[in-house]
Write an enzyme that holds these catalytic residues in place. Structure first.
Site, PDB file in Angstrom:
ATOM      1  N   HIS A  64      -6.829  -3.153   6.828  1.00 46.96           N
ATOM      2  CA  HIS A  64      -6.079  -2.157   6.070  1.00 46.96           C
ATOM      3  C   HIS A  64      -6.640  -1.970   4.665  1.00 46.96           C
ATOM      4  O   HIS A  64      -6.698  -0.852   4.157  1.00 46.96           O
ATOM      5  CB  HIS A  64      -4.612  -2.565   5.992  1.00 46.96           C
ATOM      6  CG  HIS A  64      -3.735  -1.543   5.342  1.00 46.96           C
ATOM      7  ND1 HIS A  64      -3.243  -0.447   6.015  1.00 46.96           N
ATOM      8  CD2 HIS A  64      -3.262  -1.447   4.078  1.00 46.96           C
ATOM      9  CE1 HIS A  64      -2.512   0.276   5.190  1.00 46.96           C
ATOM     10  NE2 HIS A  64      -2.494  -0.304   4.014  1.00 46.96           N
TER      11      HIS A  64
ATOM     12  N   GLN B 190       7.605  -4.682  -4.009  1.00 43.57           N
ATOM     13  CA  GLN B 190       7.456  -3.288  -4.408  1.00 43.57           C
ATOM     14  C   GLN B 190       7.757  -3.068  -5.891  1.00 43.57           C
ATOM     15  O   GLN B 190       8.168  -3.972  -6.606  1.00 43.57           O
ATOM     16  CB  GLN B 190       8.392  -2.431  -3.558  1.00 43.57           C
ATOM     17  CG  GLN B 190       8.038  -2.437  -2.090  1.00 43.57           C
ATOM     18  CD  GLN B 190       6.768  -1.697  -1.798  1.00 43.57           C
ATOM     19  OE1 GLN B 190       6.721  -0.468  -1.799  1.00 43.57           O
ATOM     20  NE2 GLN B 190       5.699  -2.428  -1.538  1.00 43.57           N
TER      21      GLN B 190
ATOM     22  N   ASP C 194       0.929   5.509  -5.839  1.00 46.16           N
ATOM     23  CA  ASP C 194      -0.463   5.963  -5.767  1.00 46.16           C
ATOM     24  C   ASP C 194      -0.679   7.219  -6.592  1.00 46.16           C
ATOM     25  O   ASP C 194      -1.748   7.417  -7.174  1.00 46.16           O
ATOM     26  CB  ASP C 194      -0.853   6.243  -4.306  1.00 46.16           C
ATOM     27  CG  ASP C 194      -1.082   4.980  -3.503  1.00 46.16           C
ATOM     28  OD1 ASP C 194      -1.453   3.956  -4.102  1.00 46.16           O
ATOM     29  OD2 ASP C 194      -0.911   5.016  -2.273  1.00 46.16           O
TER      30      ASP C 194
ATOM     31  N   SER D 116      -0.162   5.399   5.572  1.00 48.11           N
ATOM     32  CA  SER D 116       0.607   5.045   6.761  1.00 48.11           C
ATOM     33  C   SER D 116       1.428   3.791   6.483  1.00 48.11           C
ATOM     34  O   SER D 116       1.023   2.936   5.701  1.00 48.11           O
ATOM     35  CB  SER D 116      -0.331   4.792   7.944  1.00 48.11           C
ATOM     36  OG  SER D 116      -1.194   3.695   7.676  1.00 48.11           O
ATOM     37  N   HIS D 117       2.578   3.711   7.131  1.00 49.13           N
ATOM     38  CA  HIS D 117       3.386   2.499   7.137  1.00 49.13           C
ATOM     39  C   HIS D 117       3.894   2.290   8.561  1.00 49.13           C
ATOM     40  O   HIS D 117       5.087   2.167   8.819  1.00 49.13           O
ATOM     41  CB  HIS D 117       4.526   2.586   6.126  1.00 49.13           C
ATOM     42  CG  HIS D 117       4.494   1.474   5.116  1.00 49.13           C
ATOM     43  ND1 HIS D 117       5.616   0.814   4.675  1.00 49.13           N
ATOM     44  CD2 HIS D 117       3.453   0.880   4.479  1.00 49.13           C
ATOM     45  CE1 HIS D 117       5.269  -0.115   3.796  1.00 49.13           C
ATOM     46  NE2 HIS D 117       3.963  -0.101   3.660  1.00 49.13           N
ATOM     47  N   ASN D 118       2.942   2.243   9.486  1.00 46.17           N
ATOM     48  CA  ASN D 118       3.271   2.263  10.902  1.00 46.17           C
ATOM     49  C   ASN D 118       3.879   0.954  11.391  1.00 46.17           C
ATOM     50  O   ASN D 118       4.989   0.925  11.919  1.00 46.17           O
ATOM     51  CB  ASN D 118       2.020   2.585  11.719  1.00 46.17           C
ATOM     52  CG  ASN D 118       1.419   3.927  11.350  1.00 46.17           C
ATOM     53  OD1 ASN D 118       2.112   4.809  10.833  1.00 46.17           O
ATOM     54  ND2 ASN D 118       0.134   4.106  11.583  1.00 46.17           N
ATOM     55  N   HIS D 119       3.135  -0.131  11.232  1.00 49.45           N
ATOM     56  CA  HIS D 119       3.624  -1.394  11.758  1.00 49.45           C
ATOM     57  C   HIS D 119       4.869  -1.907  11.029  1.00 49.45           C
ATOM     58  O   HIS D 119       5.808  -2.402  11.677  1.00 49.45           O
ATOM     59  CB  HIS D 119       2.504  -2.441  11.735  1.00 49.45           C
ATOM     60  CG  HIS D 119       1.464  -2.189  12.790  1.00 49.45           C
ATOM     61  ND1 HIS D 119       0.128  -2.091  12.501  1.00 49.45           N
ATOM     62  CD2 HIS D 119       1.568  -2.005  14.119  1.00 49.45           C
ATOM     63  CE1 HIS D 119      -0.546  -1.864  13.617  1.00 49.45           C
ATOM     64  NE2 HIS D 119       0.309  -1.808  14.610  1.00 49.45           N
TER      65      HIS D 119
ATOM     66  N   SER E  42      -5.532   3.892   9.726  1.00 47.44           N
ATOM     67  CA  SER E  42      -4.586   2.955  10.330  1.00 47.44           C
ATOM     68  C   SER E  42      -5.078   2.616  11.729  1.00 47.44           C
ATOM     69  O   SER E  42      -5.075   3.479  12.618  1.00 47.44           O
ATOM     70  CB  SER E  42      -3.182   3.564  10.392  1.00 47.44           C
ATOM     71  OG  SER E  42      -2.302   2.703  11.091  1.00 47.44           O
TER      72      SER E  42
ATOM     73  N   GLU F 284       3.544  -8.606  -1.632  1.00 49.64           N
ATOM     74  CA  GLU F 284       3.529  -7.150  -1.742  1.00 49.64           C
ATOM     75  C   GLU F 284       4.895  -6.614  -2.158  1.00 49.64           C
ATOM     76  O   GLU F 284       5.293  -5.512  -1.763  1.00 49.64           O
ATOM     77  CB  GLU F 284       3.072  -6.528  -0.418  1.00 49.64           C
ATOM     78  CG  GLU F 284       1.623  -6.865  -0.093  1.00 49.64           C
ATOM     79  CD  GLU F 284       1.166  -6.318   1.243  1.00 49.64           C
ATOM     80  OE1 GLU F 284       1.826  -5.403   1.779  1.00 49.64           O
ATOM     81  OE2 GLU F 284       0.146  -6.795   1.757  1.00 49.64           O
TER      82      GLU F 284
END
Length: 751
Positions: free
Chosen positions: A43, A315, A111, A88-91, A547, A313
Site C-alpha cells: 500500500h 487519525q 491529503d 481506497s479504504h477497501n479492506h 489497491s 495510524e
C-alpha cells in the site's frame, strides 16, 4: 518470537529482510523492522505497480504538482489552483464498515488540505455484493453511514460517486473516496522538510493503538476465510483506524491559518504508516534527515512501545516543519483552534555514507538527545522499497470468453429489462449533505457534479469546475486495456453534460492479488489503456492510488480501475440543462447510432450481464465520440455562461444504454416519448460511450450546429403524453418508470 518469524509476521519476505540488512549493514532491531515493514508494504511503496505507473503521462502546462505529493494540483485560472486526490479504504471497510469508510474520508481530506487547499467536495465510488445478501446490506448501511457521519460533521459536501452491486464484490467491497479542494496559488505548500534545525511539530489527535499495522495487515493482503468472508474480523479489527470529524475540522482550520500566516515551511499528513511515513517522506523529499523523540509524542494509551508509536495510524494528525522562531506563534494559533501541538523532532543535516554521498537519516530517540532506538536512511524507507516486475499472463480462459459474444442474445421482455435498469441511488446520496458551502450547482444523481470555484480566501471568480468518477469492471474484465480507455471516454462524456472541459485525471486502480500473473497482466493492460487514452485526449494523470490484494478465498475481483476526472468552465453564472424535457420538446440522439467495429455491441453491457453473458468484444475507442463530447460540452457551456443554446435537456448514454437514458429522462420529466424506429434491442441496450440524449425547442438550430461540427444527430421523437414507446419493443407508462426508479434501491436493500 524469533527475528526470522518476526519479519514474516510483519509482512516482509526473506529477500526483503535481506535487503533491509543490506541498507543498514547490520541486522535491524524490532523497531527498525516495523518501520521498514510498513513503509515497504504494498500500500505504501507500490512495489508491484511502480514499474507500470511510470508509463502514464503526468505533465501539462496547467499542472502545478503531479504524482508523488499528497495530492495533484492544477492551475484553474484567476489565481486559483485545484487540488485533487483519490484513495481506497477497501479492506478496513470490509472489516469495520463505519470506521473504515469514515477514516477513508478523513484521510483524503488531509491529503488535500496538506497542500494548502480547502477541501470543497468529496465523491465516493462504492462496490458491493448483491443487495439480497445480508452481509452486503450490512456493509452498504455501515459504509454510507460512515461517509455521511464523517463528511457531514466535518463540513465538506459529498457531491456524487458511484454505486455498483456485483457478486464479485460480495466478500471484498471497494470503498474509494475522492476529494477536491481549492487554494490561492501562492498558498501552495509541499510535504517536504527543509532547514537544518527546524522543528517537527505534531498537530492534532493523540496517538493510540488504533490503526497499528493498518497498511501492512489490511491493505497488503487478501482475505483468506474458507467461506470467502473476511473471517479474521476480530483479529484484524484493531488495524482499522477510528475517526473524529470534529478534531479534523479544527485541524483543517488551524493548518490553513498556519499556512496563511507563513508559520510552516512544510506539512504532511499522518496516514498510512503513521509517523514513520510522515517523517521519512518529508525528509527524503527535502534531502535532509530527521531526529524524532518517541517520548514526546502525545499518547492516549499508556505503555505503548516505540514501534507502536511509530507505526500507529491514529487519525487527525499532521506533521509540520516549523522554524524555531515561529514556534510560539504556531502554538498560540493552535491553541486558538483547540488543536494540540507538540514538538517531536528536528531537521538534521545529511551525513556522508561510505562513498561520501550525503544521506538524510531518520533517527528515533528516547529523549531529544537520548539514546538512538532506531536509525535508517529516509530515502531507503520512503523511496527505495524493492521494485517488482511480477510475472504477467493473459488469463487462459479469456479468448473463449471474448468469443462468447452476446450479440446473439435474444431480446426477451424489453420493457422488463428497461425497468430492471432503472435504479436511482437517491437513498444513498440523501444521507449526505451535498450543499455545504453553497457552491454545489449540480449535485448527486446526475451525469457529473458541478460547483462554483469559490470559497473562503479564494480570489473572486465566475469560473466553475466539474467532477465525475467512473468505472466499468464489466468492460475491464473482458479487455482491461480497451475497457479503461472507454471508461475515460465515459468520464469525458459525463463532464460534457455540465459543460466542462476535462483538465486532469486521478486513478484508483483496484485489482486482485498481484502474485497472480493474470492480475498483473490486467493491471499492466489497464495502465496502458489509460496512458493511450490520456495521450489521445491530452489529459495528464496527476495522482492516484493502487489497491491490490482485493481477493477473498483465492478469488480476485474483476479489474476495477476507477477514474476521477476534473473539468473546468470559464464562466458559470447559470445552471446547465438537466434531464427534464418538456411537452413539445424534440428529443435527439447526438452522436453516432452505431459503434465501431460492430453496429451495436452488447459486450460488457448490463443487458448481457443480467443474462449471464459476460463475453464479447468491446467497441473501439472512437474519435467520433470525442468530437461529440466537445460539441455537447460547448453547447452546455454556453448555457452556463448565460448565453443562447438550443439545448434544453441533456443526458449521457451510459450504463443500461439508450433505453435506460430515455427511461430516466422520461421519469424525471413526467412526459413520455414515442420513438418509432429503434433498430432492435441491441441498439437500445448497447453502452458504447460518447452518445447523448438532447432535448430542444429549436431542433433546426441544434441539427445545423451538429452538422457544422461534423457530429451525427438523429431525431427520435417529440416529448408528449404519458407513455414511453420504443417501436414495437417497449410501451411503458411514465408513472411506472418513475415509481420503479424511485423505489428500486430501497426495495433491494429491504429499507
Amino acid at each position: 518470537m524469533s527475528d526470522e518469524a518476526l519479519h514474516r509476521a510483519l509482512g516482509l519476505t526473506d529477500d526483503e529482510y535481506a535487503l533491509v540488512e543490506g541498507v543498514l549493514h547490520r541486522a535491524p532491531n524490532h523497531l527498525e523492522l516495523a518501520m521498514f515493514a510498513v513503509m515497504w508494504s504494498e500500500h505504501c511503496s507500490y512495489k508491484s505497480s511502480r514499474l507500470h505507473l511510470r508509463r502514464l503521462p503526468t505533465s501539462a502546462p496547467w499542472v502545478l504538482v503531479g504524482p508523488g505529493e499528497n495530492a495533484g494540483v492544477i492551475d484553474a485560472g484567476d489565481g486559483v489552483a485545484i487540488a485533487l486526490r483519490i484513495e481506497s479504504h477497501n479492506h478496513p471497510s470490509a472489516i469495520e464498515p463505519y470506521q473504515g469508510a469514515a477514516t477513508g474520508v478523513g484521510g483524503i481530506l488531509r491529503d488535500v488540505f496538506t497542500m494548502g487547499a480547502r477541501p470543497l467536495a468529496v465523491m465516493d465510488p462504492l462496490f458491493f455484493g448483491p443487495p439480497d445478501d445480508a452481509r452486503a446490506r450490512w456493509l452498504v448501511e455501515g459504509v454510507v453511514a460512515g461517509i455521511s457521519g464523517y463528511g457531514n460533521s466535518v463540513g465538506v459536501p459529498t457531491i456524487g460517486g458511484e454505486l455498483t452491486f456485483d457478486e464479485g464484490y460480495a466478500q471484498n467491497p471497494l470503498v474509494n473516496v475522492l476529494c477536491v479542494g481549492a487554494l490561492p496559488r501562492e498558498r501552495l505548500v509541499l510535504g517536504r522538510a527543509s532547514g537544518v534545525g527546524n522543528l517537527a511539530v505534531l498537530l492534532g489527535s493523540r496517538t493510540g493503538r488504533d490503526g497499528i499495522g493498518g497498511v501492512s495487515v489490511l491493505a497488503s493482503a487478501g482475505f483468506s476465510g474458507a467461506d470467502g468472508a473476511a473471517s479474521l474480523d476480530d483479529e484484524k479489527r484493531p488495524s482499522v483506524q477510528v475517526g473524529d470529524p470534529y478534531e479534523e475540522k479544527r485541524l483543517i482550520e488551524a493548518c490553513l491559518a498556519l499556512l496563511d500566516e507563513g508559520l510552516v515551511v512544510g506539512i504532511q499528513d499522518l496516514g498510512g504508516a503513521g509517523l514513520t511515513c510522515a517523517a521519512s517522506e518529508t525528509a527524503a523529499r527535502g534531502g535532509v534527515g530527521m531526529d524524532l523523540d518517541v517520548t514526546a509524542v502525545p499518547l492516549r494509551e499508556a505503555g505503548m512501545a516505540p514501534w507502536e508509536v511509530m507505526t500507529s495510524e491514529s487519525q487527525e494528525r499532521m506533521l509540520a516543519i516549523v522554524r524555531p522562531e515561529d514556534l510560539a506563534a504556531l502554538e498560540a494559533l493552535c491553541a486558538r483552534w483547540e488543536v494540540r501541538s507538540a514538538v517531536v523532532g528536528r531537521v538534521t543535516a545529511p551525513v556522508p555514507d561510505a562513498a561520501g554521498r550525503p544521506v538524510g537519516m531518520v533517527r528515533v530517540r528516547e529523549g531529544f538527545d537520548g539514546p538512538v532506538l532506531a536509525e535508517a536512511p529516509a530515502a531507503a524507507l520512503a523511496d527505495e522499497a524493492p521494485l517488482y516486475d511480477r510475472p504477467r499472463a493473459r488469463p487462459a480462459d479469456l479468448d473463449a470468453l471474448v468469443d462468447d459474444d452476446p450479440v446473439d442474445e435474444p431480446a426477451g421482455d424489453v420493457a422488463a429489462e428497461l425497468l430492471a435498469g432503472l435504479v436511482d441511488p437517491a437513498w444513498v446520496y440523501r444521507q449526505y449533505d451535498s450543499q455545504l458551502f453553497l457552491n454545489t450547482v449540480v449535485g448527486p444523481g446526475r451525469d457529473a457534479a458541478l460547483l462554483r470555484l469559490a470559497g473562503p480566501g479564494l480570489p473572486a471568480s465566475e469560473r466553475g469546475f466539474a467532477l465525475t468518477t467512473d468505472s466499468n469492471p464489466r468492460w475491464c474484465a473482458l479487455d482491461p486495456r480497451a475497457g479503461t480507455a472507454l471508461t475515460l471516454l465515459e468520464a469525458i462524456a459525463n463532464l460534457a453534460c455540465v459543460g466542462a472541459t476535462p483538465a486532469a485525471v486521478v486513478n484508483c486502480l483496484n485489482f486482485g492479488n498481484p502474485e497472480h500473473p493474470e492480475v498483473m497482466w490486467q493491471l499492466s493492460e489497464a495502465v496502458d489503456g489509460l496512458a493511450a487514452a490520456c495521450v489521445a485526449t491530452g489529459l495528464p494523470v496527476i495522482g492516484g492510488n493502487v489497491s491490490l490484494y482485493n481477493e477473498s478465498a483465492g478469488r480476485d475481483i474483476d479489474p476495477t480501475p476507477v477514474l476521477g476526472v476534473v473539468g473546468l468552465l470559464e464562466r458559470l453564472v447559470a445552471p446547465p440543462p438537466g434531464w427534464t424535457w418538456r411537452d413539445g420538446d424534440t428529443v435527439v440522439l447526438v452522436g453516432p447510432r452505431e459503434a465501431r467495429p460492430d453496429p451495436f455491441p452488447l459486450a460488457g453491457s448490463l443487458f448481457a450481464r443480467r443474462r449471464g453473458r459476460r463475453g464479447g468484444r468491446l467497441p473501439a475507442f472512437d474519435e467520433r465520440a470525442l468530437a461529440t463530447c466537445r460539441f455537447v460540452a460547448g453547447e452546455v457551456a454556453r448555457v452556463c455562461a448565460g448565453g443562447p443554446s438550443p439545448v434544453a435537456a441533456v443526458h449521457d448514454v451510459g450504463a443500461g444504454g439508450l433505453a435506460t437514458a430515455l427511461g430516466e429522462m422520461s421519469a424525471a420529466s413526467g412526459v413520455g416519448l414515442a420513438w418509432g424506429d429503434p433498430r432492435g434491442h441491441a441498439e437500445l441496450f448497447t453502452e458504447a460511450p460518447g452518445r447523448f440524449v438532447v432535448a430542444t425547442r429549436d431542433p433546426a438550430t441544434l441539427l445545423d450546429a451538429a452538422a457544422s461540427a461534423g457530429v451525427e444527430a438523429t431525431v427520435l421523437g417529440v416529448g408528449a403524453g404519458e407513455r414511453l414507446t420504443l417501436g414495437e419493443w417497449c410501451d411503458l407508462a411514465v408513472a411506472d418508470l418513475a415509481e420503479r426508479r424511485a423505489s428500486a434501491l430501497s426495495a433491494a436493500l429491504g429499507l
